[in-house]
Design an enzyme around this catalytic site. Structure first.
Site: not given
Length: 420
Positions: A269, A294, A364, A367, A390, A399
Site C-alpha cells: 500500500r 493495515k 493501488h 497492488r 489482508h 480476486y
C-alpha cells in the site's frame, strides 16, 4: 554562514549588521538544512533582511513585534513592483512566503496565512469527539482524517441551510443530506462512508446529551454488495511499460522507479511505502520487513535483487543526506519524507505517461496487478491474502473474479473439475 552564499563582503556585512541579523542567519541555516536550492536562498534571504529593515522603520524593536508588520511590508513591496513593471501577479506570494517562512523559523508558534491545518468540525459543540475516536475507538490518523473530511462537509451543509444547533437535527434533514450526497456523483462506497461517519457522530452526540434522541438509526446508506466490483489491475505488460516510462537518470526518477517496483513486486500500500525505513532492509539476509501493515501484523519478504538494486541506486544517488531513517523523501524542499498521496500521484502520472488505461489510476493499481499475477500463477487465495497483508480471507475473495483461466474453463465446459 552568509559568506558561503553571498560573495560581496558588503552584502554579508549588511545582513549581519541588521538588528535581526542573528534571526536572518538562523533562517539561512534552516534553508540549507532543508535542502533549498542556492537560487532560492539568494532570493529569500534578502527579502527577510528587507522585511527587518522595513519593520524597524515602522517601529518594531523586538522579534515578537515583527508579525504585525507583515501585511504592510507585503503591500509596500507589491505597490513598488506594480509601479515599476505594471503587474503584481504572483508578487504577494513571492513576498509573503519568505517572510512568513522566516518568522515560523525564528518565532516558535508563529502560524502564517497560508494553507492551515484542516479545522476540526463541530469542535465548539462536541470538543471531545476526536479524542473519543482515537482513545476509545483506537482509530488511526488516516481514519481520523476521513472523519474530519466527511463531518466538515456535513457542518458546511448545516450552515448553508441555516441550521445553527445539532438539536435541530431530524430524520428528514438527515435523509435529505444523504440524498444530496448521493446525487453529486460520489461512489456508493464514499456515500456509505459518509453514512457510517454520521452514525458514529450522532451516537456520540446523543451520549453526550447534545441531542435528545439517538438519530443514528435514521441515517440510510446505499446497498453495497460485497464482491460487486472488479479490482482495477493492469496487465504485467502494462506494468513493464509503466516502469519503462521512468527516466532513471535523475534523483526523482531513481526514487520513483524504486517505489513503483516495490508496489508492483510486493503489492504494498502507499502508506506502507512511506513508512519504510532503512532498518526495514536487511541487506545481509536479503529480506524486506513491512512492520506495520493495515491488519496490525508484520510481513517479511525475500528481497528481490531487482528491487534491491533500485533501492540502492536511489540511496546512493538520489536520497538526500539526512539523519531521518525514512527511505523515500520529497524531491523539493523542504526536506520531508514523501507522503502516501504523493506515492499515489506519481503512480498515476507514470501510468498515464505510459498510455496505460485504467479506472482511477494510482498506487493501488499496482497492488491489484501484483495480486492478479499471483492469481494467474494459481496461488490459493489464503496465501495471496497473507502475502499482501489482508486481515481476513474475505478481503481476498474478490480476486477470484479475476481468475480468468479458471472462469474460462467453467464457461467452456461443465465446470465440474474446476469447481470440485
Amino acid at each position: 554562514m552568509f559568506e558561503e552564499y553571498f560573495v560581496k563582503p558588503a552584502t554579508t556585512d549588511r545582513f549581519r549588521g541588521s538588528w535581526i541579523g542573528a534571526e536572518i542567519e538562523s533562517y539561512l541555516e534552516w534553508l540549507v538544512r532543508e535542502g533549498y536550492a542556492d537560487k532560492t536562498i539568494w532570493r529569500r534571504v534578502p527579502i527577510g533582511y528587507a522585511f527587518g529593515e522595513f519593520a524597524w522603520v515602522q517601529g518594531a524593536r523586538t522579534v515578537a513585534d515583527l508579525p504585525e508588520h507583515v501585511e504592510a511590508f507585503v503591500a509596500d513591496r507589491v505597490a513598488s513592483h506594480l509601479a515599476r513593471f505594471g503587474s503584481d501577479r504572483s508578487m504577494v506570494k513571492e513576498v509573503r512566503g519568505p517572510v512568513e517562512q522566516m518568522l515560523s523559523v525564528v518565532l516558535p508558534g508563529f502560524e502564517g496565512s497560508g494553507r492551515r491545518h484542516q479545522r476540526v468540525p463541530f469542535v465548539d459543540v462536541l470538543p471531545g469527539f476526536f479524542d473519543y475516536l482515537s482513545s476509545e475507538r483506537g482509530l488511526r490518523a488516516s481514519s481520523l482524517f476521513q472523519y474530519r473530511h466527511h463531518l466538515s462537509r456535513f457542518e458546511a451543509h448545516l450552515s448553508r441551510i441555516g441550521v445553527t444547533s445539532l438539536g435541530e437535527l431530524s430524520p428528514t434533514l438527515l435523509s435529505a443530506y444523504m440524498v444530496e450526497r448521493s446525487a453529486t456523483g460520489l461512489s456508493k462506497s464514499t456515500v456509505r462512508s459518509t453514512a457510517g461517519v454520521l452514525r458514529v457522530f450522532l451516537r456520540y452526540a446523543h451520549r453526550e446529551g447534545v441531542i435528545g434522541t439517538d438519530l443514528s438509526g435514521t441515517v440510510g446508506w446505499p446497498q453495497f454488495y460485497r464482491l460487486s466490483n472488479i479490482p482495477r489491475s493492469v496487465s504485467w505488460e502494462g506494468v513493464n511499460r509503466t516502469l519503462a516510462a521512468v527516466d532513471r537518470r535523475s534523483p526523482v526518477g531513481r526514487r520513483d522507479y524504486a517505489i513503483l517496483l516495490l508496489l508492483a513486486t510486493y503489492g504494498l500500500r502507499g502508506r506502507e511505502i512511506v513508512a519504510l525505513t532503512l532498518d526495514d532492509f536487511d541487506w545481509k539476509r536479503e529480506r524486506l520487513a513491512i512492520p506495520e501493515r493495515k491488519a496490525g501484523h508484520s510481513t517479511a519478504f525475500p528481497l528481490s535483487p531487482i528491487v534491491g538494486d533500485a533501492v540502492v541506486d536511489y540511496l546512493q544517488h538520489g536520497r538526500p543526506d539526512t539523519s531521518d531513517r525514512h527511505v523515500f523523501f520529497r524531491a523539493a524542499a523542504p526536506q520531508r519524507p514523501i507522503s502516501s498521496a504523493a506515492v499515489s500521484a506519481l503512480a498515476s502520472r507514470y501510468l498515464r505517461a505510459a498510455g496505460v488505461s485504467v479506472p482511477r489510476p494510482g498506487s493501488h493499481t499496482f497492488r491489484h496487478s501484483a495480486v492478479q499475477r499471483l492469481v494467474d500463477a494459481d496461488m490459493d487465495l489464503k496465501t495471496i491474502g497473507d502475502f499482501i497483508g489482508h486481515r481476513s480471507a474475505r478481503s481476498t475473495e474478490v480476486y477470484a473474479k479475476v481468475a480468468i483461466e479458471a472462469l474460462r474453463e467453467v464457461a467452456l465446459g461443465d465446470g465440474e473439475e474446476v469447481l470440485s
